[in-house]
Design an enzyme around this catalytic site. Structure first.
Site, short mmCIF file in Angstrom:
data_model
loop_
_atom_site.label_atom_id
_atom_site.label_comp_id
_atom_site.label_asym_id
_atom_site.label_seq_id
_atom_site.Cartn_x
_atom_site.Cartn_y
_atom_site.Cartn_z
N LEU A 151 4.06 -14.78 -1.77
CA LEU A 151 3.24 -14.64 -2.97
C LEU A 151 3.44 -13.27 -3.60
O LEU A 151 3.36 -13.12 -4.82
CB LEU A 151 1.76 -14.86 -2.65
CG LEU A 151 0.83 -14.80 -3.85
CD1 LEU A 151 1.13 -15.91 -4.84
CD2 LEU A 151 -0.63 -14.84 -3.42
N TYR A 152 3.69 -12.25 -2.78
CA TYR A 152 3.98 -10.93 -3.32
C TYR A 152 5.15 -11.00 -4.30
O TYR A 152 5.07 -10.54 -5.44
CB TYR A 152 4.30 -9.96 -2.18
CG TYR A 152 4.88 -8.64 -2.63
CD1 TYR A 152 4.17 -7.80 -3.48
CD2 TYR A 152 6.15 -8.23 -2.21
CE1 TYR A 152 4.71 -6.59 -3.90
CE2 TYR A 152 6.69 -7.03 -2.62
CZ TYR A 152 5.97 -6.22 -3.47
OH TYR A 152 6.50 -5.02 -3.89
#
Length: 336
Positions: A151-152
């Site tokens: 998700l980063y």
């Protein structure tokens, strides 16, 4: 020049702010002092900056409604360098909400503020993690980046896309950077070099992923800051203006927008990095082999063709110089 630097108490934000202040520019530094890692280290960085003329500290979080709009309206900066973010590949598996708040909502708030109060150049920090599942090396800015592994990485790709749309719709000259494994004095405690130094000095074993065969394009912080500083003076032209800087240029055909890698272009094996760290500290490490964690990639390698076309010679401090400089700072700061 008057600059707004978000994340000014962060590792890169501190060094960039110091560079700009040293040149005589005014810097307004915004930081939320999140507790993702040692807040005392962030406070110490800001305290160093506050000793320098021309620095104005502001404490606040990107996602606070109206904060950035009001700040830009008051400060009226010439440039904005957006370095504040929720960082960390592995932490995104534990606390995904932090990435949605800071990297998505926070970056959107900044874009809205810059739309209301335009600047000469908006510069945004992205990450080499955006290349995701790409296996072709070196990573080129023109490679498709559609396979984020965390998700980063996805949040940073989303920020890049949002910034391009604002550059197109509102004519905001925008440069996005993809950073590659930055290290050096005042570094981040969650990064491998910092973690390894702490454990080796404490006589504790270190966990070495993939047996030390993983490769990273280690980028010394002074080199990265030098590249940012020179790119500040190279805002992307509007469509129909100046042509591409080289065949590898990512200059948008519909917006004053460009994406640029900032890395050393010389990847090193993790095992080699540990060898140099052991030599700088003066003692060996007990190494425990571990598999590569989810979301990590086996190797990174930045293509620096575009960066070189834009700024000339790309600075590239070897780890045999950069790691000892980090160790000297670490021993001095922590008195070990």
């Amino acid at each position: 020049m008057r600059a707004l630097v978000t994340g000014s108490a962060g590792f890169i934000g501190y060094h960039l702010s110091r560079r700009l202040l040293g040149e005589g520019h005014a810097v307004v530094g915004l930081d939320g002092f999140s507790d993702y890692y040692d807040v005392a280290l962030k406070r110490a960085r800001h305290a160093e900056l506050e000793r320098l003329p021309g620095f104005e500290p502001v404490e606040g979080r990107l996602e606070t409604p109206g904060l950035l709009h009001d700040l830009l309206g008051r400060v009226r900066p010439d440039i904005v360098v957006h370095l504040a973010a929720q960082a960390g590949v592995r932490y995104s598996l534990e606390n995904p909400q932090a990435y949605a708040d800071a990297n998505l909502t926070g970056s959107f708030n900044l874009l809205e503020a810059v739309r209301a109060h335009p600047v000469r150049h908006l510069l945004l920090a992205s990450t080499s993690s955006a290349y995701g599942g790409n296996t072709a090396l070196p990573f080129r800015e023109t490679d498709r980046a559609v396979t984020p592994l965390t998700l980063y990485a996805a949040s940073k790709l989303a920020m890049e896309a949002m910034a391009h749309s604002y550059a197109h719709l509102f004519g905001l000259p925008t440069t996005a950077f993809r950073f590659f494994t930055v290290y050096g004095p005042w570094g981040r405690p969650d990064m491998a070099l910092f973690l390894f130094a702490r454990k080796i000095l404490a006589g504790e074993p270190i966990e070495v992923f993939s047996g030390g065969t993983a490769e990273r394009d280690f980028t010394y912080v002074d080199d990265l800051v030098d590249a940012i500083r020179r790119l500040i003076d190279r805002p992307p032209p509007a469509p129909g203006g100046e042509g591409p800087a080289c065949a590898a240029d990512t200059l948008s055909p519909v917006a004053p927008y460009r994406l640029v890698n900032i890395g050393g272009g010389r990847p090193e094996r993790l095992g080699r990095m540990i060898d140099v760290l052991e030599a700088a500290i003066g003692r060996p490490a007990e190494r425990i082999a571990k598999p590569l964690p989810p979301g990590d990639v086996a190797r990174t390698h930045a293509s620096t063709e575009l960066l070189e076309s834009l700024i000339g010679t790309v600075p590239s401090t070897p780890i045999t110089d950069g790691i000892p400089a980090f160790v000297r700072w670490y021993r001095d700061y922590y008195r070990v």
